[in-house]
Design a protein around this motif. Structure first.
Motif, PDB file in Angstrom:
ATOM      1  N   GLN A  29       0.872  -1.172   0.000  1.00  0.00           N
ATOM      2  CA  GLN A  29       0.000   0.000   0.000  1.00  0.00           C
ATOM      3  C   GLN A  29       0.912   1.226   0.000  1.00  0.00           C
ATOM      4  O   GLN A  29       1.750   1.368   0.890  1.00  0.00           O
ATOM      5  N   TYR A  30       0.762   2.096  -0.992  1.00  0.00           N
ATOM      6  CA  TYR A  30       1.600   3.293  -1.079  1.00  0.00           C
ATOM      7  C   TYR A  30       0.735   4.517  -0.837  1.00  0.00           C
ATOM      8  O   TYR A  30      -0.360   4.630  -1.389  1.00  0.00           O
ATOM      9  N   VAL A  31       1.229   5.424  -0.021  1.00  0.00           N
ATOM     10  CA  VAL A  31       0.494   6.637   0.328  1.00  0.00           C
ATOM     11  C   VAL A  31       1.297   7.838  -0.164  1.00  0.00           C
ATOM     12  O   VAL A  31       2.356   8.160   0.382  1.00  0.00           O
ATOM     13  N   MET A  32       0.770   8.473  -1.206  1.00  0.00           N
ATOM     14  CA  MET A  32       1.397   9.675  -1.770  1.00  0.00           C
ATOM     15  C   MET A  32       0.889  10.878  -0.996  1.00  0.00           C
ATOM     16  O   MET A  32      -0.236  10.879  -0.537  1.00  0.00           O
ATOM     17  N   PHE A  42       4.909   7.340   1.968  1.00  0.00           N
ATOM     18  CA  PHE A  42       5.362   6.094   2.587  1.00  0.00           C
ATOM     19  C   PHE A  42       4.624   4.921   1.971  1.00  0.00           C
ATOM     20  O   PHE A  42       3.590   5.076   1.318  1.00  0.00           O
ATOM     21  N   GLY A  43       5.174   3.749   2.179  1.00  0.00           N
ATOM     22  CA  GLY A  43       4.547   2.523   1.725  1.00  0.00           C
ATOM     23  C   GLY A  43       4.638   1.478   2.818  1.00  0.00           C
ATOM     24  O   GLY A  43       5.512   1.552   3.683  1.00  0.00           O
ATOM     25  N   TYR A  44       3.715   0.531   2.772  1.00  0.00           N
ATOM     26  CA  TYR A  44       3.766  -0.560   3.749  1.00  0.00           C
ATOM     27  C   TYR A  44       3.155  -1.821   3.171  1.00  0.00           C
ATOM     28  O   TYR A  44       2.381  -1.777   2.218  1.00  0.00           O
ATOM     29  N   THR A  45       3.532  -2.940   3.764  1.00  0.00           N
ATOM     30  CA  THR A  45       3.012  -4.225   3.326  1.00  0.00           C
ATOM     31  C   THR A  45       1.701  -4.532   4.025  1.00  0.00           C
ATOM     32  O   THR A  45       1.414  -4.034   5.112  1.00  0.00           O
ATOM     33  N   VAL A  46       0.920  -5.378   3.383  1.00  0.00           N
ATOM     34  CA  VAL A  46      -0.265  -5.981   3.984  1.00  0.00           C
ATOM     35  C   VAL A  46      -0.184  -7.462   3.628  1.00  0.00           C
ATOM     36  O   VAL A  46      -0.083  -7.805   2.452  1.00  0.00           O
ATOM     37  N   GLU A  64       8.099   3.495  -6.818  1.00  0.00           N
ATOM     38  CA  GLU A  64       8.885   2.384  -7.360  1.00  0.00           C
ATOM     39  C   GLU A  64       9.904   1.858  -6.343  1.00  0.00           C
ATOM     40  O   GLU A  64      10.059   0.654  -6.152  1.00  0.00           O
ATOM     41  N   THR A  65      10.600   2.772  -5.678  1.00  0.00           N
ATOM     42  CA  THR A  65      11.589   2.375  -4.670  1.00  0.00           C
ATOM     43  C   THR A  65      10.910   1.682  -3.496  1.00  0.00           C
ATOM     44  O   THR A  65      11.385   0.643  -3.012  1.00  0.00           O
ATOM     45  N   ALA A  66       9.789   2.242  -3.031  1.00  0.00           N
ATOM     46  CA  ALA A  66       9.062   1.634  -1.909  1.00  0.00           C
ATOM     47  C   ALA A  66       8.619   0.222  -2.258  1.00  0.00           C
ATOM     48  O   ALA A  66       8.832  -0.717  -1.475  1.00  0.00           O
ATOM     49  N   CYS A  67       8.021   0.052  -3.435  1.00  0.00           N
ATOM     50  CA  CYS A  67       7.546  -1.274  -3.839  1.00  0.00           C
ATOM     51  C   CYS A  67       8.699  -2.264  -3.970  1.00  0.00           C
ATOM     52  O   CYS A  67       8.605  -3.410  -3.507  1.00  0.00           O
ATOM     53  N   GLY A  68       9.797  -1.830  -4.566  1.00  0.00           N
ATOM     54  CA  GLY A  68      10.948  -2.715  -4.712  1.00  0.00           C
ATOM     55  C   GLY A  68      11.525  -3.143  -3.375  1.00  0.00           C
ATOM     56  O   GLY A  68      11.791  -4.334  -3.148  1.00  0.00           O
ATOM     57  N   LEU A  69      11.709  -2.198  -2.484  1.00  0.00           N
ATOM     58  CA  LEU A  69      12.282  -2.492  -1.168  1.00  0.00           C
ATOM     59  C   LEU A  69      11.341  -3.377  -0.353  1.00  0.00           C
ATOM     60  O   LEU A  69      11.755  -4.411   0.200  1.00  0.00           O
TER      61      LEU A  69
END
Length: 158
Positions: A29-32, A42-46, A64-69
């Protein structure tokens, strides 16, 4: 009370999230943030809570960086690795440090909704703190990024 249009959108989001987790075991989940916000994106997993692991959060990086990491570390968790608070993970281009996120109820809205947990009994989370490409972590002297680019765990919220 939530209006019918918002409820319909939340139902669609819940279904999309469930499909993604069924297919991939984890979703990001990415929050712009808008221009008026002082808070970083920020981004976080579920999905990791479902395999008895804290969810993962990364702050201050692009989509892109958040999803990759997050997908990279989540993949390690799903393969059996159990990162813990204080651990340094050096598998990528820059090392990251795993830190306990003390306020997950203020951040993990989609995860808590997915697991039907109220904010005060939030799923737990680790914040993945990244090293700046020019050197160092936020706690290092001379860190080349202002504190707002990667806030310390517990000092920001969604």
């Amino acid at each position: 009370m939530t209006d019918p249009q918002t409820l319909a959108w939340l139902d669609q989001e819940d279904a999309r999230l469930a499909r993604t987790i069924r297919a991939h075991r984890v979703a990001v989940q990415y929050v712009m943030r808008g221009e008026e916000s002082d808070e970083p994106p920020f981004g976080y997993t579920v999905g990791l809570f479902g395999v008895a692991h804290p969810e993962l959060v990364v702050v201050g990086v692009g989509h892109e960086t958040a999803c990759g990491l997050l997908n990279g570390v989540a993949g390690q968790v799903l393969a059996g690795r159990d990162p813990v608070a204080g651990e340094v993970i050096a598998d990528g281009p820059e090392p990251i440090v795993v830190e306990q996120l003390p306020n997950p109820g203020e951040v993990l809205f989609s995860a808590n909704r997915f697991y039907q947990r109220p904010d005060e009994y939030s799923v737990p989370a680790y914040q993945l703190t990244w090293a700046h490409p020019d050197g160092g972590f936020p706690w290092d002297p001379g860190y080349p990024c202002p504190p707002s680019c990667q806030p310390r765990p517990g000092t920001w919220r969604a």
